[in-house]
Motif scaffolding. Sequence first.
Motif, PDB file in Angstrom:
ATOM      1  N   ASP A 146       8.441  -2.512   0.545  1.00  0.00           N
ATOM      2  CA  ASP A 146       7.899  -1.962   1.778  1.00  0.00           C
ATOM      3  C   ASP A 146       8.844  -2.195   2.957  1.00  0.00           C
ATOM      4  OD1 ASP A 146       5.610  -1.199   0.445  1.00  0.00           O
ATOM      5  OD2 ASP A 146       4.609  -3.115   0.808  1.00  0.00           O
ATOM      6  N   GLN A 168      -5.598  16.427   1.239  1.00  0.00           N
ATOM      7  CA  GLN A 168      -5.170  15.727   2.448  1.00  0.00           C
ATOM      8  C   GLN A 168      -6.226  14.728   2.912  1.00  0.00           C
ATOM      9  OE1 GLN A 168      -4.091  18.305   5.678  1.00  0.00           O
ATOM     10  NE2 GLN A 168      -3.575  16.630   7.064  1.00  0.00           N
ATOM     11  N   GLN A 226      -6.146  11.761   0.575  1.00  0.00           N
ATOM     12  CA  GLN A 226      -4.981  10.899   0.785  1.00  0.00           C
ATOM     13  C   GLN A 226      -5.146  10.043   2.037  1.00  0.00           C
ATOM     14  OE1 GLN A 226      -2.275  10.653  -1.402  1.00  0.00           O
ATOM     15  NE2 GLN A 226      -1.954   8.843  -0.142  1.00  0.00           N
ATOM     16  N   GLU A 227      -5.700  10.645   3.102  1.00  0.00           N
ATOM     17  CA  GLU A 227      -5.903   9.894   4.342  1.00  0.00           C
ATOM     18  C   GLU A 227      -6.894   8.753   4.142  1.00  0.00           C
ATOM     19  OE1 GLU A 227      -7.102  12.723   7.248  1.00  0.00           O
ATOM     20  OE2 GLU A 227      -5.087  13.579   7.515  1.00  0.00           O
ATOM     21  N   GLU A 228      -7.969   9.021   3.409  1.00  0.00           N
ATOM     22  CA  GLU A 228      -8.967   7.980   3.175  1.00  0.00           C
ATOM     23  C   GLU A 228      -8.412   6.868   2.283  1.00  0.00           C
ATOM     24  OE1 GLU A 228     -12.809   6.185   3.508  1.00  0.00           O
ATOM     25  OE2 GLU A 228     -11.559   7.550   4.681  1.00  0.00           O
ATOM     26  N   VAL A 229      -7.633   7.238   1.270  1.00  0.00           N
ATOM     27  CA  VAL A 229      -7.016   6.230   0.399  1.00  0.00           C
ATOM     28  C   VAL A 229      -6.020   5.381   1.181  1.00  0.00           C
ATOM     29  CG1 VAL A 229      -5.487   5.908  -1.579  1.00  0.00           C
ATOM     30  CG2 VAL A 229      -7.370   7.536  -1.727  1.00  0.00           C
ATOM     31  N   ASP A 230      -5.247   6.015   2.052  1.00  0.00           N
ATOM     32  CA  ASP A 230      -4.294   5.260   2.870  1.00  0.00           C
ATOM     33  C   ASP A 230      -5.018   4.264   3.773  1.00  0.00           C
ATOM     34  OD1 ASP A 230      -2.199   6.606   1.748  1.00  0.00           O
ATOM     35  OD2 ASP A 230      -1.997   8.071   3.363  1.00  0.00           O
ATOM     36  N   ARG A 231      -6.150   4.679   4.338  1.00  0.00           N
ATOM     37  CA  ARG A 231      -6.908   3.776   5.199  1.00  0.00           C
ATOM     38  C   ARG A 231      -7.425   2.568   4.414  1.00  0.00           C
ATOM     39  NH1 ARG A 231     -11.891   2.321   6.264  1.00  0.00           N
ATOM     40  NH2 ARG A 231     -12.757   3.696   4.665  1.00  0.00           N
ATOM     41  N   LEU A 248      -6.150   1.345   1.621  1.00  0.00           N
ATOM     42  CA  LEU A 248      -5.011   0.501   1.233  1.00  0.00           C
ATOM     43  C   LEU A 248      -4.542  -0.356   2.400  1.00  0.00           C
ATOM     44  CD1 LEU A 248      -2.930   2.976  -0.977  1.00  0.00           C
ATOM     45  CD2 LEU A 248      -4.416   1.118  -1.730  1.00  0.00           C
ATOM     46  N   ASP A 249      -4.568   0.198   3.611  1.00  0.00           N
ATOM     47  CA  ASP A 249      -4.215  -0.590   4.794  1.00  0.00           C
ATOM     48  C   ASP A 249      -5.210  -1.737   4.995  1.00  0.00           C
ATOM     49  OD1 ASP A 249      -2.036   0.982   5.334  1.00  0.00           O
ATOM     50  OD2 ASP A 249      -3.083   2.292   6.752  1.00  0.00           O
ATOM     51  N   ASN A 267      -4.378  -4.455   2.525  1.00  0.00           N
ATOM     52  CA  ASN A 267      -3.176  -5.166   2.943  1.00  0.00           C
ATOM     53  C   ASN A 267      -3.457  -6.140   4.073  1.00  0.00           C
ATOM     54  OD1 ASN A 267      -0.346  -5.678   2.832  1.00  0.00           O
ATOM     55  ND2 ASN A 267      -0.101  -4.452   4.683  1.00  0.00           N
ATOM     56  N   GLU A 293     -16.109   2.017  -0.605  1.00  0.00           N
ATOM     57  CA  GLU A 293     -14.652   2.150  -0.579  1.00  0.00           C
ATOM     58  C   GLU A 293     -14.061   1.909  -1.960  1.00  0.00           C
ATOM     59  OE1 GLU A 293     -13.716   0.814   4.039  1.00  0.00           O
ATOM     60  OE2 GLU A 293     -14.038  -0.702   2.492  1.00  0.00           O
TER      61      GLU A 293
END
Length: 290
Positions: free
Chosen positions: A7, A251, A254-259, A261-262, A265, A276
């Motif tokens: 990363d 799209q 992907q946005e929900e998965v990115d949120r 994953l953040d 993290n 979730e």
Amino acid sequence: MKKPFSDGINSTIDRILILLISCFVFQLFVELAAGLPHGKGVHFKALALSSHFLSSGYFWTILSYPFLNQGPFILIMNLIGIHFICRAVEQEIGKRSFYWLCVLSTLSGGFIWLSLNYQAEQQLFGFTPILMASLTYFCFSNPNRPITLLLFFVLPISIKPRYLLLSLLGIELFGFIFWELRGNLTVNCSAHLGGMLSGAFVFRYLLSGKEFPKFVFVNSRSEKSSGVSKRFQKNHSISKSKYAVDFSDQQDLQEEVDRILDKINEDGFGALTQEEKNILEKAKGLLNRQ
């Protein structure tokens, strides 16, 4: 497990690796420039923990001592431990809790060691208390998950973490009672035990469902808008929790998965809601079919 620097330098563990290597290079530069043996020099007086840190006013040494190293071999061992142990723990509990783990183990290891060696001329330095805290947490969290170790860096052996923790605890207690308490000041088992104590405390604290406080530093320019931003974040999080993901829209998915994953993290996998977790499972299934 993530690869090192996958990363960039955004990972906490990768930043620690870079910091330790940089500090060791700085150590070597100072010692070579001054013609001093390893372990001597102004950097050790300013950063290593000793019985004179209170009288000299070097209060920061209770937090700075982990970033000095005893030599290249110890540095390599620390780097390996940080990559395999600390990285796994940080991914499990999140950045915030891992920061607290590091700070608590540094403080407990330093103060316990200092209480037993206050009259001595010895110095404490090294990353081992944090490593021991991380290893203790990992063993408590995964007591029966087999792990493979290289005995003497050659012979692979598999052992359950619970037995590994008991073995290390026995070794540290033996060294503490029969070496450190008898005046062998080259052994810092008390600091290691302090780190293990912190690892056990963090595990029990998080297991109870509590969360460590989060410190947010804002400058004067953003103070006026902090109330608005907090209200926005609160409303935004509420809307997110009620947000139904359209799995037919790549799209939106992907946005929900990115949120999510953040969020993992930042706060760890345990902070996810059941909704979730279900979204991640459904997204994983969709991606596997594509």
